[in-house]
Design a protein around this motif. Structure first.
Motif, PDB file in Angstrom:
ATOM      1  N   ALA A  69       8.923  11.296 -15.755  1.00 38.90           N
ATOM      2  CA  ALA A  69       8.329   9.967 -15.890  1.00 38.90           C
ATOM      3  C   ALA A  69       6.812  10.025 -15.980  1.00 38.90           C
ATOM      4  CB  ALA A  69       8.763   9.086 -14.719  1.00 38.90           C
ATOM      5  N   GLN A  70       6.212  10.996 -15.324  1.00 38.34           N
ATOM      6  CA  GLN A  70       4.758  11.149 -15.372  1.00 38.34           C
ATOM      7  C   GLN A  70       4.287  11.702 -16.709  1.00 38.34           C
ATOM      8  OE1 GLN A  70       3.904  13.619 -11.980  1.00 38.34           O
ATOM      9  NE2 GLN A  70       4.088  11.927 -10.502  1.00 38.34           N
ATOM     10  N   LYS A  71       5.150  12.432 -17.377  1.00 34.34           N
ATOM     11  CA  LYS A  71       4.762  13.090 -18.619  1.00 34.34           C
ATOM     12  C   LYS A  71       5.039  12.249 -19.866  1.00 34.34           C
ATOM     13  CE  LYS A  71       5.434  17.845 -16.976  1.00 34.34           C
ATOM     14  NZ  LYS A  71       6.249  19.076 -17.142  1.00 34.34           N
ATOM     15  N   ASP A  72       5.925  11.287 -19.792  1.00 36.10           N
ATOM     16  CA  ASP A  72       6.325  10.547 -20.987  1.00 36.10           C
ATOM     17  C   ASP A  72       6.422   9.063 -20.640  1.00 36.10           C
ATOM     18  OD1 ASP A  72       7.828   9.398 -23.191  1.00 36.10           O
ATOM     19  OD2 ASP A  72       8.329  11.453 -23.749  1.00 36.10           O
ATOM     20  N   GLU A  73       5.641   8.244 -21.321  1.00 39.83           N
ATOM     21  CA  GLU A  73       5.587   6.822 -21.019  1.00 39.83           C
ATOM     22  C   GLU A  73       6.869   6.082 -21.379  1.00 39.83           C
ATOM     23  OE1 GLU A  73       2.159   5.036 -22.705  1.00 39.83           O
ATOM     24  OE2 GLU A  73       0.739   6.262 -21.548  1.00 39.83           O
ATOM     25  N   ARG A  74       7.740   6.725 -22.117  1.00 42.69           N
ATOM     26  CA  ARG A  74       9.023   6.095 -22.440  1.00 42.69           C
ATOM     27  C   ARG A  74      10.015   6.169 -21.285  1.00 42.69           C
ATOM     28  NH1 ARG A  74      10.439   9.509 -27.663  1.00 42.69           N
ATOM     29  NH2 ARG A  74       9.801  11.098 -26.143  1.00 42.69           N
ATOM     30  N   ILE A  75       9.693   6.979 -20.285  1.00 43.21           N
ATOM     31  CA  ILE A  75      10.611   7.202 -19.162  1.00 43.21           C
ATOM     32  C   ILE A  75      10.162   6.409 -17.943  1.00 43.21           C
ATOM     33  CG2 ILE A  75      11.613   8.933 -17.622  1.00 43.21           C
ATOM     34  CD1 ILE A  75      11.177  10.997 -19.790  1.00 43.21           C
ATOM     35  N   ARG A  76      11.119   5.749 -17.301  1.00 43.43           N
ATOM     36  CA  ARG A  76      10.845   5.056 -16.047  1.00 43.43           C
ATOM     37  C   ARG A  76      11.755   5.611 -14.959  1.00 43.43           C
ATOM     38  NH1 ARG A  76      11.620  -0.988 -16.522  1.00 43.43           N
ATOM     39  NH2 ARG A  76      12.474  -0.692 -18.611  1.00 43.43           N
ATOM     40  N   TYR A  77      11.159   5.946 -13.840  1.00 42.85           N
ATOM     41  CA  TYR A  77      11.914   6.410 -12.678  1.00 42.85           C
ATOM     42  C   TYR A  77      12.153   5.204 -11.776  1.00 42.85           C
ATOM     43  CZ  TYR A  77      12.870   8.488  -8.116  1.00 42.85           C
ATOM     44  OH  TYR A  77      13.429   8.807  -6.906  1.00 42.85           O
ATOM     45  N   ILE A  78      13.415   4.943 -11.447  1.00 44.29           N
ATOM     46  CA  ILE A  78      13.800   3.770 -10.661  1.00 44.29           C
ATOM     47  C   ILE A  78      14.718   4.220  -9.528  1.00 44.29           C
ATOM     48  CG2 ILE A  78      14.955   1.516 -10.728  1.00 44.29           C
ATOM     49  CD1 ILE A  78      14.343   1.503 -13.774  1.00 44.29           C
ATOM     50  N   THR A  79      14.503   3.713  -8.345  1.00 46.76           N
ATOM     51  CA  THR A  79      15.354   4.083  -7.213  1.00 46.76           C
ATOM     52  C   THR A  79      16.377   2.988  -6.929  1.00 46.76           C
ATOM     53  OG1 THR A  79      13.726   3.160  -5.676  1.00 46.76           O
ATOM     54  CG2 THR A  79      13.602   5.511  -6.122  1.00 46.76           C
TER      55      THR A  79
END
Length: 348
Positions: A69-79
């Protein structure tokens, strides 16, 4: 087809508003998550958002997901701390911003053309709301039972084939689907219960008239690993499948069986009768059984299969699930002039 090997990773900054939301829930998937995520990052269709739903992981998969998620703005990390696949899916769907939703599992690998082919199909075919694809399996997953299921599911391509065969088993492998997000507001989302959440969704949507299609090409490498929920969770056991199948089969019979509530069940054996008994608990009357032995001891009359009446005399549900026999029964009935969906149905 071989697994696509990911050897390099180049960060891609989004240049377009995303068109597809990829929902990927995971829990303690440190051994496979990286390869699964990289297979999405290497898609030829690049305008997507990837939602990584951490379902209370306690291993290194959390670190892996955050790093992506830190490397690619297309990715979102959600808990999502409430453990359970339905909770994780609901969280992901609530966060999704796109008109099209693609499912992905942390065990699997998407082939590079997967998102593009499915997105193009839905764009070009407005009457279809759910599109899946065929899968391949690894050598370790190639048990006889798994390959029988994969070959069966891969062969069901048209909506009509999936519609007629949906009471045998799930005609769609969950992580292969892409669907229109509008379905969720029109017909509700995944439901929590003592049943497989994906199979219940397909049955419910099909009953409501949703059109499905399966691309006749392999676009996902499917791992039926020991840790997959389908192997561990009671909701995916055979009897759970029969309970949810029966609930929707009864609704189908109410609409399409001209002899409702009466049916004839092909399969006089103990297991067939036990599973068919779920029908009687839901108001369906079994008037007779069909078997290779006409004097088999059953609570209802038993008809020898050579003595079945002409088509249109009754509606037959075949509960014979022995490998290879289901197909022979279908061929026999069709040779006798019976039409699938009109005079008989096959039940898994």
């Amino acid at each position: 087809m071989k697994i696509p090997r990911i050897t390099t990773y180049v960060r891609i900054m989004p240049t377009l508003a995303p068109s597809v939301s990829v929902i990927l829930p995971f829990r303690n998937a440190e051994l496979s998550l990286r390869e699964s995520v990289e297979s999405i990052l290497h898609q030829t269709h690049t305008d997507f958002e990837l939602l990584l739903i951490d379902n209370n992981s306690s291993d290194q998969s959390t670190t892996t997901a955050k790093d992506f998620a830190q490397k690619d703005e297309r990715i979102r990390y959600i808990t999502e701390y409430h453990v359970g696949i339905v909770h994780a899916l609901h969280t992901g769907l609530a966060q999704a911003t796109c008109k099209y939703i693609a499912r992905m599992d942390a065990d699997d690998i998407a082939y590079p053309e997967r998102l593009l082919r499915q997105y193009q199909y839905l764009k070009q075919n407005p009457s279809v709301d759910v599109v899946a694809c065929q899968v391949s399996c690894g050598e370790s997953e190639k048990s006889e039972g798994i390959m029988t299921y994969v070959n069966w599911a891969n062969a069901l391509v048209s909506h009509e084939d999936m519609f007629l065969n949906r009471f045998i088993d799930s005609p769609i492998i969950h992580p292969t689907v892409m669907f229109r997000k509008s379905l969720l507001t029109q017909l509700d989302s995944y439901r929590e219960g003592s049943f497989p959440e994906d199979f219940e969704l397909w049955l419910r949507w099909m009953e409501a008239g949703v059109r499905f299609y399966k691309l006749p090409e392999v676009l996902l490498y499917w791992r039926d690993s020991e840790n997959r929920l389908t192997r561990k969770d009671a909701r995916y056991k055979t009897e759970a499948f029969y309970r949810i199948k029966t609930a929707y089969l009864v609704k189908w019979l109410q609409k399409y069986n001209p002899f409702h509530p009466k049916v004839v069940v092909w399969g006089g054996g103990r297991k067939s009768r036990q599973r068919a008994s779920l029908l009687e608990k839901n108001g369906i009357e079994i008037t007779a059984y069909i078997d290779i032995i006409s004097d088999k001891t059953t609570a209802k009359p038993c008809i020898h299969y050579l003595d079945i009446a002409v088509p249109g005399s009754y509606f037959i549900l075949s509960y014979v699930s022995k490998r290879g026999q289901r197909e022979k029964i279908k061929d026999y009935l069709q040779q006798k002039g019976y039409q699938e969906g009109k005079h008989f149905l096959l039940i898994g």
